[in-house]
Design a protein around this motif. Sequence first.
Motif, PDB file in Angstrom:
ATOM      1  N   LEU A  69      39.201  28.111   1.786  1.00 31.56           N
ATOM      2  CA  LEU A  69      39.128  26.807   1.136  1.00 31.56           C
ATOM      3  C   LEU A  69      37.915  26.685   0.236  1.00 31.56           C
ATOM      4  CD1 LEU A  69      40.213  24.401   4.038  1.00 31.56           C
ATOM      5  CD2 LEU A  69      41.595  25.345   2.187  1.00 31.56           C
ATOM      6  N   GLY A  70      36.809  27.299   0.623  1.00 30.67           N
ATOM      7  CA  GLY A  70      35.621  27.224  -0.211  1.00 30.67           C
ATOM      8  C   GLY A  70      34.393  27.652   0.549  1.00 30.67           C
ATOM      9  N   ALA A  71      33.259  27.567  -0.104  1.00 30.15           N
ATOM     10  CA  ALA A  71      31.992  27.988   0.476  1.00 30.15           C
ATOM     11  C   ALA A  71      30.907  27.009   0.079  1.00 30.15           C
ATOM     12  CB  ALA A  71      31.624  29.396   0.010  1.00 30.15           C
ATOM     13  N   CYS A  72      29.824  27.079   0.824  1.00 32.79           N
ATOM     14  CA  CYS A  72      28.666  26.239   0.533  1.00 32.79           C
ATOM     15  C   CYS A  72      27.411  27.028   0.872  1.00 32.79           C
ATOM     16  CB  CYS A  72      28.712  24.939   1.330  1.00 32.79           C
ATOM     17  SG  CYS A  72      27.203  23.948   1.177  1.00 32.79           S
ATOM     18  N   PRO A  73      26.696  27.542  -0.113  1.00 31.37           N
ATOM     19  CA  PRO A  73      25.426  28.211   0.169  1.00 31.37           C
ATOM     20  C   PRO A  73      24.340  27.169   0.400  1.00 31.37           C
ATOM     21  CG  PRO A  73      25.885  28.289  -2.173  1.00 31.37           C
ATOM     22  CD  PRO A  73      27.051  27.600  -1.534  1.00 31.37           C
ATOM     23  N   ALA A  74      23.672  27.280   1.527  1.00 31.02           N
ATOM     24  CA  ALA A  74      22.622  26.319   1.850  1.00 31.02           C
ATOM     25  C   ALA A  74      21.460  27.056   2.505  1.00 31.02           C
ATOM     26  CB  ALA A  74      23.146  25.228   2.768  1.00 31.02           C
ATOM     27  N   GLY A  75      20.406  27.277   1.763  1.00 35.09           N
ATOM     28  CA  GLY A  75      19.229  27.927   2.317  1.00 35.09           C
ATOM     29  C   GLY A  75      19.508  29.357   2.712  1.00 35.09           C
ATOM     30  N   ALA A  76      19.173  29.680   3.957  1.00 37.53           N
ATOM     31  CA  ALA A  76      19.325  31.051   4.437  1.00 37.53           C
ATOM     32  C   ALA A  76      20.712  31.324   4.985  1.00 37.53           C
ATOM     33  CB  ALA A  76      18.285  31.337   5.520  1.00 37.53           C
ATOM     34  N   HIS A  77      21.582  30.332   4.973  1.00 36.83           N
ATOM     35  CA  HIS A  77      22.912  30.510   5.541  1.00 36.83           C
ATOM     36  C   HIS A  77      23.980  30.241   4.488  1.00 36.83           C
ATOM     37  CE1 HIS A  77      20.531  29.874   9.274  1.00 36.83           C
ATOM     38  NE2 HIS A  77      21.398  30.753   9.763  1.00 36.83           N
ATOM     39  N   LEU A  78      25.144  30.783   4.759  1.00 39.41           N
ATOM     40  CA  LEU A  78      26.313  30.581   3.920  1.00 39.41           C
ATOM     41  C   LEU A  78      27.436  30.052   4.792  1.00 39.41           C
ATOM     42  CD1 LEU A  78      27.846  31.094   1.164  1.00 39.41           C
ATOM     43  CD2 LEU A  78      28.505  33.279   2.153  1.00 39.41           C
ATOM     44  N   TYR A  79      28.087  29.003   4.352  1.00 39.45           N
ATOM     45  CA  TYR A  79      29.162  28.385   5.112  1.00 39.45           C
ATOM     46  C   TYR A  79      30.485  28.701   4.424  1.00 39.45           C
ATOM     47  CZ  TYR A  79      25.401  25.789   7.368  1.00 39.45           C
ATOM     48  OH  TYR A  79      24.254  25.453   8.058  1.00 39.45           O
ATOM     49  N   LEU A  80      31.405  29.300   5.166  1.00 37.28           N
ATOM     50  CA  LEU A  80      32.733  29.631   4.658  1.00 37.28           C
ATOM     51  C   LEU A  80      33.760  28.796   5.409  1.00 37.28           C
ATOM     52  CD1 LEU A  80      32.572  33.537   4.363  1.00 37.28           C
ATOM     53  CD2 LEU A  80      32.317  31.846   2.545  1.00 37.28           C
ATOM     54  N   ALA A  81      34.636  28.133   4.669  1.00 35.76           N
ATOM     55  CA  ALA A  81      35.662  27.269   5.247  1.00 35.76           C
ATOM     56  C   ALA A  81      37.028  27.894   5.013  1.00 35.76           C
ATOM     57  CB  ALA A  81      35.607  25.875   4.630  1.00 35.76           C
ATOM     58  N   TYR A  82      37.809  28.012   6.086  1.00 31.83           N
ATOM     59  CA  TYR A  82      39.157  28.557   6.017  1.00 31.83           C
ATOM     60  C   TYR A  82      40.139  27.512   6.519  1.00 31.83           C
ATOM     61  CZ  TYR A  82      36.790  33.062   5.602  1.00 31.83           C
ATOM     62  OH  TYR A  82      35.991  34.091   5.192  1.00 31.83           O
ATOM     63  N   GLU A  83      41.337  27.537   5.941  1.00 32.51           N
ATOM     64  CA  GLU A  83      42.373  26.623   6.397  1.00 32.51           C
ATOM     65  C   GLU A  83      42.812  27.003   7.809  1.00 32.51           C
ATOM     66  OE1 GLU A  83      46.471  24.610   4.668  1.00 32.51           O
ATOM     67  OE2 GLU A  83      45.864  26.589   3.993  1.00 32.51           O
ATOM     68  N   LEU A  84      42.870  26.029   8.679  1.00 35.36           N
ATOM     69  CA  LEU A  84      43.181  26.268  10.082  1.00 35.36           C
ATOM     70  C   LEU A  84      44.594  25.772  10.361  1.00 35.36           C
ATOM     71  CD1 LEU A  84      41.756  27.396  12.611  1.00 35.36           C
ATOM     72  CD2 LEU A  84      41.191  25.051  13.227  1.00 35.36           C
ATOM     73  N   ALA A 133      40.246  22.651   8.990  1.00 34.94           N
ATOM     74  CA  ALA A 133      39.497  23.823   8.560  1.00 34.94           C
ATOM     75  C   ALA A 133      38.670  24.373   9.698  1.00 34.94           C
ATOM     76  CB  ALA A 133      38.588  23.478   7.374  1.00 34.94           C
ATOM     77  N   ALA A 134      38.388  25.668   9.590  1.00 34.17           N
ATOM     78  CA  ALA A 134      37.441  26.353  10.462  1.00 34.17           C
ATOM     79  C   ALA A 134      36.237  26.726   9.622  1.00 34.17           C
ATOM     80  CB  ALA A 134      38.079  27.587  11.079  1.00 34.17           C
ATOM     81  N   LEU A 135      35.082  26.221   9.993  1.00 34.80           N
ATOM     82  CA  LEU A 135      33.867  26.409   9.210  1.00 34.80           C
ATOM     83  C   LEU A 135      32.949  27.394   9.932  1.00 34.80           C
ATOM     84  CD1 LEU A 135      32.190  25.523   6.733  1.00 34.80           C
ATOM     85  CD2 LEU A 135      31.207  23.719   8.173  1.00 34.80           C
ATOM     86  N   PHE A 136      32.689  28.526   9.286  1.00 34.12           N
ATOM     87  CA  PHE A 136      31.827  29.566   9.852  1.00 34.12           C
ATOM     88  C   PHE A 136      30.465  29.536   9.159  1.00 34.12           C
ATOM     89  CE2 PHE A 136      36.081  31.005  10.749  1.00 34.12           C
ATOM     90  CZ  PHE A 136      35.991  31.595  11.998  1.00 34.12           C
ATOM     91  N   GLN A 137      29.442  29.828   9.952  1.00 29.92           N
ATOM     92  CA  GLN A 137      28.078  29.911   9.425  1.00 29.92           C
ATOM     93  C   GLN A 137      27.631  31.372   9.466  1.00 29.92           C
ATOM     94  OE1 GLN A 137      25.039  28.190  11.876  1.00 29.92           O
ATOM     95  NE2 GLN A 137      23.640  27.859  10.160  1.00 29.92           N
ATOM     96  N   LEU A 138      27.321  31.928   8.310  1.00 31.73           N
ATOM     97  CA  LEU A 138      26.924  33.323   8.183  1.00 31.73           C
ATOM     98  C   LEU A 138      25.603  33.409   7.434  1.00 31.73           C
ATOM     99  CD1 LEU A 138      30.365  34.856   7.108  1.00 31.73           C
ATOM    100  CD2 LEU A 138      29.393  34.773   9.401  1.00 31.73           C
TER     101      LEU A 138
END
Length: 416
Positions: free
Chosen positions: A176-191, A142-147
């Motif tokens: 693949l999914g997301a994870c909201p954590a505090g002020a950031h949002l993490y988006l995971a894509y299949e790599l 996966a590729a995990l982006f922080q937005l």
Amino acid sequence: MCKPRASSDALASQPAASPSSRRSSSSASAKRRPAATGASSSSPSTSYSGTGPSGAATGTGTGTATASAQRRGATSSSSTSSASSGRASLAAARASLPDPPVLYPFQELAAATNSFLAKRAGGAASASAAAYWRCSLRGRDAALFQLPRRPGAAAVDAAALARVGRYHHTSLARLLGACPAGAHLYLAYELPPGAATLAACLRGPRNPSFTALRSWVSRLQVAADVAQGLEYVHHHASAVHGRVSAFAVIVSDPGLRARLTHFGAAELAAPADAREVAHSPYAAPGSSGSEPSREADVYAFGVLLLELLSGEEPEKYRFDRGTKEFQRVSVVETAAAAAAEGGVRNWVDRRLGDSFPVSAAERLVEVALRCAALDLEDRPDMMWVAGKVSKVYLESRVWEQKLQVPTEFSVSVAPR
């Protein structure tokens, strides 16, 4: 019509039969009935006429019942096979669909990225929109982006992920999914295996002169994939991308096919602020609106297309010896100057080795400059852009097959 009447009159004029003759006649008729019945069962569609009304009725009735039974059996078997075939088709269709995205807990993402201390790929560590973590989530690369999260927005739930993940296209990265954590949002894509960002494919992180896209057709393949992905987002998903850049495109091998990431970020993540928009080379000069739009996506794709053709960064600073200052130069400005002076051939990336059709390059530069128009109303629709890019790509494939130019050396018909 006379013959049946004469026959009946002849039968009526005969003397009455004796009891013994009636008994022998009835016994003979009885002997003939089984044969007629047996014949009717072996040949259901045959009608009989000489065995008397009762014999004919018995033969025809038995044949009709047997044929009906056979038809009911055939209908039942066909309906059973149709039902089983329908279930198999439905199961195959369900198996082809991607799994729905899930909400990852923050602890799982932290464990996959060494508490987010692992080195990022795709860009500078401080550029959250460009850099990403390469990690493994539940057995998938996966590729995990922080937005940044949208301020004041509702929490990201399964319903929001379902709205984003229900769209799947070959030119869009699989969410693949997301994870909201505090002020950031993490988006995971299949790599996909051997994947890298388009920015890394055009300019190697360690060796900027190296490029994985060494042929003209490979560049157009990426351009066509991204154009079709954006056209799908705008006209089939009725959405907006909002973060088109060379860092949001994943190129995988074999085939060097491109996939567009960050789809759904416009709904789940916060829009870029005014400062980020002002400094982004993929945003129009003077653009102050923070909300994403289709027109902004078209402009960003125009810059991306020029970046593919030239191999240069979308913007860079050059030192002016006359003014003793650094001046900002964008790829849009250099492309416009080359098109006006008829120097597109000299402007295209030299690492392609002059192995490209000049007329196709000129048409693509014209399309990109229309996309990067300053006025919103002058920018074309993404459906029109995808059609133009796909047409040039197909023509370039035909050109490549006819020419069969080896990639080890270049062919030049005139000095640059």
